[in-house]
Design a protein around this motif. Structure first.
Motif, short mmCIF file in Angstrom:
data_model
loop_
_atom_site.label_atom_id
_atom_site.label_comp_id
_atom_site.label_asym_id
_atom_site.label_seq_id
_atom_site.Cartn_x
_atom_site.Cartn_y
_atom_site.Cartn_z
N LYS A 294 0.81 -1.21 0.00
CA LYS A 294 0.00 0.00 0.00
C LYS A 294 0.85 1.26 0.00
N ASN A 295 0.44 2.18 -0.81
CA ASN A 295 1.04 3.49 -0.80
C ASN A 295 0.29 4.35 0.22
N THR A 296 1.02 5.08 1.02
CA THR A 296 0.38 5.94 1.99
C THR A 296 -0.41 7.04 1.30
N SER A 297 -1.64 7.22 1.70
CA SER A 297 -2.47 8.28 1.14
C SER A 297 -2.17 9.58 1.88
N ARG A 298 -1.89 10.61 1.15
CA ARG A 298 -1.57 11.89 1.78
C ARG A 298 -2.32 13.01 1.08
N ASN A 299 -2.57 14.06 1.83
CA ASN A 299 -3.16 15.25 1.23
C ASN A 299 -2.06 16.12 0.66
N ALA A 300 -2.28 16.67 -0.51
CA ALA A 300 -1.31 17.56 -1.13
C ALA A 300 -1.96 18.91 -1.40
N ALA A 301 -1.30 19.98 -0.99
CA ALA A 301 -1.83 21.32 -1.21
C ALA A 301 -1.40 21.82 -2.59
N GLY B 102 12.18 9.55 -8.93
CA GLY B 102 13.59 9.41 -9.29
C GLY B 102 13.88 8.52 -10.47
N TYR B 103 12.84 8.12 -11.21
CA TYR B 103 13.05 7.28 -12.40
C TYR B 103 13.20 8.14 -13.65
N LYS B 104 13.88 7.60 -14.62
CA LYS B 104 14.05 8.28 -15.90
C LYS B 104 12.98 7.78 -16.87
N ILE B 105 12.33 8.70 -17.57
CA ILE B 105 11.33 8.33 -18.56
C ILE B 105 12.04 8.11 -19.89
N ILE B 106 11.96 6.90 -20.41
CA ILE B 106 12.66 6.54 -21.65
C ILE B 106 11.73 6.75 -22.84
N PRO B 107 12.16 7.48 -23.87
CA PRO B 107 11.31 7.69 -25.06
C PRO B 107 11.24 6.44 -25.93
N ARG C 94 5.97 6.49 -2.30
CA ARG C 94 5.56 7.19 -1.08
C ARG C 94 6.20 8.56 -1.03
N GLY C 95 7.49 8.60 -1.32
CA GLY C 95 8.22 9.86 -1.26
C GLY C 95 7.80 10.86 -2.31
N SER C 96 7.20 10.35 -3.40
CA SER C 96 6.81 11.26 -4.49
C SER C 96 5.50 11.97 -4.21
#
Length: 292
Positions: free
Chosen positions: A6-13, A122-127, A285-287
């Motif tokens: 599970k990913n922690t659910s958080r509120n984002a402003a 922290g991942y790279k998006i590959i085209p 989680r960190g994102s």
């Protein structure tokens, strides 16, 4: 898939400054945002903030989608990882879900949202157009298919198509393949008729009820996927579900007053609770909440 990660659910402003920055970004890409659903939601949101109107459920859902656009802005406005044509396609969708006939715009929007979350993790998006999304970090490369089903039956159909047609050429689907599912469309079709039968036409909830709903839904989805598609449940690196919806929550400061909140939750399910999966979970989680 014995465990749900599970990913922690958080509120984002979200900063009101984004109401100006995002339109400027779209205009630089030669997109007339005022004629898109996002432009209309920005206008509505400003009026709401100024106390000039009170949105209905569909308009709240549009504002919720607007928040996703803010997330894309923060992740991609300084890069070329999302092509201009791709962003233009995202803005072409209908104003509201109830009159959506072609889902391409919101399908692409979900792909971009997943890319945004991986990028902030922290991942790279590959085209690479061989899959909806290809990401890498160090020596790890993952091929991802993103689906947005309209009901539970099509959820299984989407999983089967991704597994048997789109990920079937991978040397090892269990190590490289991921499937991300957006359940928001299913929830909209569930919430909308339920609200129409209530005296109050707006979604009002408490943090406790939302948490309970999340846990029940996550467990229900896990059992359903395991039962209907066991080969897929145990045959890919990860199946992740996302759902988001708007609701009003009573203010702790002022009794009888409500504030807008958007629930946005990723749940990751895997049959391999290894270090890689734990790293992905930790990164996701960190994102959360880092878009400002």
């Amino acid at each position: 898939m014995n465990e749900i990660i599970k990913n922690t659910s958080r509120n984002a402003a979200f900063s009101p400054e984004l109401l100006h920055l995002v339109p400027n970004w779209l205009e630089r890409l030669n997109i007339n945002y005022k004629n898109t659903r996002f432009g209309k939601s920005i206008s509505l949101y400003k009026k709401w903030l100024n106390g000039e109107c009170e949105p209905n459920f569909d308009e709240l859902w549009g504002i919720s989608e607007l928040m996703d656009l803010f997330e894309l802005y923060n992740s991609f406005h300084e890069t070329k990882e999302l092509e201009t044509l791709f962003i233009k396609e995202i803005t072409k969708g209908t104003d509201f879900l109830f009159d959506e006939k072609k889902s391409r715009a919101r399908d692409l929007f979900f792909e971009a949202k997943v890319a945004s979350r991986f990028k902030r993790a922290g991942y790279k998006i590959i085209p690479d157009k061989s899959h909806d999304l290809v990401v890498s970090k160090g020596e790890c490369i993952f091929q991802i298919e993103c689906k947005r089903p309209r009901n539970r039956k099509s959820l299984i159909d989407n999983l089967e198509y991704a597994y048997k047609r789109q990920l079937n050429k991978l040397p090892d689907r269990k190590a490289q393949g991921m499937i991300f599912i957006d359940l928001s469309r299913i929830l909209y079709d569930k919430f909308s008729p339920a609200l129409s039968q209530r005296e109050c036409k707006l979604p009002i909830a408490t943090e406790e009820s939302i948490t309970e709903y999340r846990d029940d839904l996550d467990e229900s989805n896990k059992r359903y996927i395991q039962k209907k598609a066991p080969e897929i449940a145990f045959g890919v690196k990860m199946i992740a579900t996302n759902y988001r919806f708007p609701f009003l929550i009573e203010s702790q400061e002022y009794e009888g007053h409500y504030k807008f909140s958007r629930f946005d939750h990723f749940t990751m399910m895997s049959s391999l609770p290894d270090r890689e999966n734990e790293n992905i979970l930790s990164a996701f989680r960190g994102s959360v909440g880092k878009q400002l």
